[in-house]
Scaffold this motif. Structure first.
Motif, PDB file in Angstrom:
ATOM      1  N   ARG A 101       0.830  -1.210   0.000  1.00 22.85           N
ATOM      2  CA  ARG A 101       0.000   0.000   0.000  1.00 22.85           C
ATOM      3  C   ARG A 101       0.858   1.250   0.000  1.00 22.85           C
ATOM      4  O   ARG A 101       0.643   2.164  -0.792  1.00 22.85           O
ATOM      5  N   THR A 102       1.865   1.247   0.897  1.00 19.77           N
ATOM      6  CA  THR A 102       2.736   2.418   0.950  1.00 19.77           C
ATOM      7  C   THR A 102       3.470   2.577  -0.377  1.00 19.77           C
ATOM      8  O   THR A 102       3.593   3.673  -0.908  1.00 19.77           O
ATOM      9  N   ARG A 162       9.378   4.546  13.779  1.00 19.45           N
ATOM     10  CA  ARG A 162       8.601   3.314  13.914  1.00 19.45           C
ATOM     11  C   ARG A 162       9.409   2.232  14.623  1.00 19.45           C
ATOM     12  O   ARG A 162       8.914   1.555  15.514  1.00 19.45           O
ATOM     13  N   GLN A 203       5.923   7.943  16.084  1.00 11.84           N
ATOM     14  CA  GLN A 203       5.682   8.235  14.675  1.00 11.84           C
ATOM     15  C   GLN A 203       4.783   9.452  14.527  1.00 11.84           C
ATOM     16  O   GLN A 203       4.934  10.261  13.624  1.00 11.84           O
ATOM     17  N   GLU A 263      -1.361  -0.709  15.490  1.00 10.43           N
ATOM     18  CA  GLU A 263       0.015  -1.149  15.305  1.00 10.43           C
ATOM     19  C   GLU A 263       0.620  -1.666  16.602  1.00 10.43           C
ATOM     20  O   GLU A 263       1.346  -2.646  16.619  1.00 10.43           O
ATOM     21  N   MET A 265      -8.348   1.926   6.598  1.00 11.29           N
ATOM     22  CA  MET A 265      -7.745   1.426   5.367  1.00 11.29           C
ATOM     23  C   MET A 265      -6.269   1.110   5.546  1.00 11.29           C
ATOM     24  O   MET A 265      -5.658   0.536   4.661  1.00 11.29           O
ATOM     25  N   GLU A 315      -2.739  -0.242   7.716  1.00  8.11           N
ATOM     26  CA  GLU A 315      -2.253  -1.179   8.715  1.00  8.11           C
ATOM     27  C   GLU A 315      -1.233  -0.515   9.631  1.00  8.11           C
ATOM     28  O   GLU A 315      -1.121  -0.845  10.792  1.00  8.11           O
ATOM     29  N   THR A 316      -0.448   0.380   9.055  1.00 10.02           N
ATOM     30  CA  THR A 316       0.616   1.004   9.842  1.00 10.02           C
ATOM     31  C   THR A 316       0.454   2.516   9.810  1.00 10.02           C
ATOM     32  O   THR A 316      -0.226   3.064   8.941  1.00 10.02           O
ATOM     33  N   GLN A 317       1.105   3.145  10.769  1.00 14.00           N
ATOM     34  CA  GLN A 317       1.048   4.608  10.815  1.00 14.00           C
ATOM     35  C   GLN A 317       1.675   5.217   9.573  1.00 14.00           C
ATOM     36  O   GLN A 317       1.272   6.266   9.111  1.00 14.00           O
ATOM     37  N   GLN A 344       1.556   4.086   6.547  1.00 13.82           N
ATOM     38  CA  GLN A 344       0.539   4.116   5.494  1.00 13.82           C
ATOM     39  C   GLN A 344      -0.470   5.228   5.750  1.00 13.82           C
ATOM     40  O   GLN A 344      -0.839   5.970   4.842  1.00 13.82           O
TER      41      GLN A 344
END
Lengths: 377, 377
Positions: free
Chosen positions: A20-21, A206, A289, B210, B286, B288-290, B292
């Protein structure tokens, strides 16, 4: 070295796995370029204009047809009453009123000062000034000229015409006055700052937040190697982005490439390094983050949008902001990108911004490695 | 209800404990207001120009003087030929070149015709256009004065010095002093509220995801609705706090007029923040991670900001972009803030924009809530 390569491999996997990223990182420049390249316009055109003409005559008709002929203005009404024009301005139907005097013709005949009035919606000072400048130039070139023609030869037997100065105007570097020429180089700076600086700061923060930084710190990797390993994948991504943007600029927007492509790539790499170092520096001071993101936004994004000349000309800013802008790396990089793309400048012309950018990058790299703490607390 | 209160207490504690975030919420507004309000101007202040006077006559000197005397242009350098002057333009040292060719004065005296060449640095086409309009106005005035001058020098001239003049009077409505802060500050407040509402709320939920703490919340008897409300209400409230703070700064530091009702501003802001926290929720579900979430949020945020008419006039955008921006909540809120604060508009005048905002809310909120799942896929 093998340890380091292994670490880089891990980081590359990290980036590649997060589909996605990755998609956003590569898709974002394309979408931004297409959206902003077409939609961002700062020129003022089709100004809804009312001409107030209480006593139509040859002079006023000449003005009206000049308004109609110009693409800058769009005449929404001609009226004899100032009140009606003001009403239209108030309600937003019109943004500019050019009001002529009742005795325009008579005054012109008697060679008296001709009075006219420009009333403009001033809520946006930028647009207001531009509208007034255009309206004045229009009145000047129509009424002024016909006035001079009338008064000058008139009764004076010699029959000499009024003096006339023809102006040849050459718009250098951007003949069509295309806004894309202004904004596309700025978008390169924006995308590179975002991808390089923001992503690095977030990815480092992170590891800190998830506690995996501790694992890295006790590994045989030197701090410098950890930073370098984190940064390498984003360096690759950023270079890829530069190539995509330049291809779009050339094919979709017709932005010329007047200088050396190799020089441009080299300068881009320099700037990417600078942005990456900035990202590391930000992450060194952020615990989470969330904090890293907010700090990057405040210290990178807004200066990049505002203090580089991306949208607003630096020359128009108060002196103090111009001074501050000297410390923004993007400002120097934008000067370089515009210089190479649009003006075809060589390294010889651009040695000054390049030297400043190189010095900043060196300084930031040293600072970022120094500030990277081996201990967590 | 009690569960919700506990959730809210938890959220607020977390927010207030994070010093960095609090600092961002309080310091960012002031910084941004100070910088943005002064930086965002297209005004062309004295543009530097290079003069190539190959004529060296009285009239050519008078013309050059007319340029500098207008205050719009600043004589940076004189060059003997066009080439070196254009080179200076290329290097960015000047923004305009004025070339007066050899025989300019003689031509004007003999057959009343002359010509000059103006070369503009047109990378910023809008600024080049304004400079050109200033130059055209100036040349028009110069022509007329010259006409009088030349006639007066001829023997048996019936004309007295003075001659025909154009007197233009300009008035700027709604913002008579053309104050940039007055225009920019209300818009910047919108941006600020958006940062709090969209970015922080999006990151907050993903962060719990997360770190795995969202799982803990999910297994509690807290219902979905309570969880969502507990997550969103704090940022909704924080947004309003940031707005009040920003309004206070605008009022006391920038003396921005507040002609309309503040109650209306807050009512609209409450609606607007609903849309923004809704967006934040959608983004967080939408991602999963910060990392994104940051990217998605920034991506949308920058599109929203740049197409909102905050920095470049929305009227200048192409028609398709103007229609597109109808779905942009920022566009509506920026317009509302400007109209209410600057023009003192009431609810009827901003009805269209409020409906637009409400439509955004009706689409975004249910979608975001519906997409949110307590059980991970």
């Amino acid at each position: 070295m093998r340890v380091f390569l292994g670490f880089v491999r891990k980081e590359v996997f990290h980036v590649l796995r997060d589909r996605r990223t990755l998609l956003v990182l590569i898709g974002l420049p394309v979408v931004w370029m297409c959206l902003f390249g077409f939609a961002l316009r700062n020129e003022v055109e089709h100004i809804a204009t009312v001409v107030v003409d209480p006593a139509p005559g040859p002079l006023s008709r000449r003005l009206t047809s000049a308004v109609d002929a110009s693409s800058r203005f769009e005449r929404v009404a001609s009226t004899a009453s100032m009140a009606r024009a003001e009403g239209m301005l108030q309600s937003g139907q019109a943004r500019l009123v050019i009001a002529l005097d009742q005795d325009l013709e008579a005054a012109a005949g008697r060679i008296e000062p001709l009075r006219y009035q420009i009333v403009v919606d001033g809520s946006d000072p930028n647009t207001a000034r531009t509208m007034v400048a255009y309206a004045r130039a229009l009145v000047e070139s129509t009424l002024g000229r016909s006035l001079a023609e009338r008064s000058s030869p008139g009764g004076i037997g010699a029959g000499m015409p009024a003096p006339r100065i023809d102006t040849r105007v050459h718009m250098a570097f951007n003949r069509e006055l295309d806004s894309a020429f202004l904004f596309v180089p700025g978008l390169i700076v924006l995308v590179l700052t975002l991808v390089s600086a923001l992503m690095t700061s977030v990815t480092l923060a992170r590891e800190k937040e998830l506690g995996t930084m501790e694992v890295l710190l006790v590994s045989p990797l030197r701090p410098f190697q950890i930073i370098a390993g984190k940064v390498v994948p984003y360096l690759g991504l950023s270079v890829l982005n530069v190539l995509v943007i330049l291809a779009l600029a050339k094919t979709v927007f017709g932005v010329p490439m007047r200088g050396s492509f190799a020089l441009l790539l080299a300068e881009c790499t320099l700037f990417i390094l600078c942005a990456l170092a900035l990202g590391v520096l930000v992450s060194a001071h952020a615990e989470t983050q969330q904090a890293a993101t907010t700090a990057s936004m405040a210290s990178l994004m807004f200066p990049t949008i505002l203090l580089t000349g991306f949208i607003f000309p630096l020359a128009s800013m108060p002196a103090i902001l111009q001074w501050i802008s000297l410390a923004v790396p993007g400002r120097w990089f934008l000067e370089i990108v515009r210089g190479i793309l649009l003006k075809g400048l060589s390294l010889g012309d651009l040695w000054r911004p390049t030297a400043v950018l190189a010095a900043m990058t060196t300084l930031l790299l040293i600072l970022s490695v120094r500030s990277f703490r081996v201990r967590l607390d | 209800m009690r569960t919700l209160l506990f959730l809210l207490e938890k959220e607020f504690r977390q927010i207030f404990r994070s010093r960095q975030i609090m600092a961002m919420i309080l310091v960012l507004p002031i910084l941004q207001l100070v910088v943005l309000a002064n930086a965002a101007t297209f005004e062309v202040k004295a543009a530097r120009f290079a003069l190539v006077d190959q004529d060296g006559s009285v009239i050519s000197r008078q013309l050059a003087e007319a340029f500098t005397a207008s205050g719009r242009f600043l004589l940076e350098t004189r060059e003997g030929a066009l080439e070196p002057a254009v080179e200076r333009l290329r290097r960015g040292e000047v923004r305009m070149v004025l070339e007066i060719p050899h025989g300019f004065a003689r031509g004007l005296e003999r057959d009343r015709r002359g010509s000059v060449l103006l070369v503009f640095d047109a990378i910023d086409g809008a600024t080049a256009g304004v400079m050109n309009a200033y130059a055209a106005t100036l040349l028009g005035q110069f022509e007329r004065e010259l006409g009088v001058d030349l006639e007066a020098r001829r023997p048996n001239s019936g004309l007295s010095p003075g001659g025909p003049t154009l007197l233009g009077e300009v008035s700027y409505w709604f913002n008579p002093e053309l104050s940039y802060p007055d225009y920019m500050v209300p818009g910047i407040l919108v941006e600020l509220v958006t940062m709090v509402g969209l970015l922080l709320s999006a990151l907050n939920i993903v962060r719990e995801k997360e770190l795995g703490t969202l799982e803990q919340l999910n297994v509690t008897p807290i219902t979905r609705a309570q969880l969502i409300a507990g997550k969103l209400l704090p940022f909704w409230a924080l947004g309003l706090v940031a707005l009040s703070f920003g309004l206070a700064v605008a009022r006391w530091l920038f003396h921005v007029p507040m002609r309309g009702s503040l109650g209306l501003v807050f009512a609209v802001a409450a609606l607007y923040l609903l849309v923004m926290v809704g967006f934040g929720l959608a983004i967080s579900s939408m991602s999963e991670t910060q990392q994104q979430a940051t990217f998605l949020a920034l991506f949308t945020l920058i599109v929203f900001i740049l197409l909102s008419g905050l920095f470049t006039p929305a009227e200048s955008m192409p028609r398709w972009a103007q229609q597109l921006t109808q779905a942009n909540p920022l566009y509506h809120f920026v317009a509302i803030m400007r109209q209410v604060l600057l023009l003192g508009a009431g609810l009827p005048a901003i009805r269209g924009h409020v409906v637009g905002l409400a439509a955004c809310a009706l689409v975004v909120l249910p979608l975001a809530v519906w997409r949110y799942r307590k059980v991970g896929a």
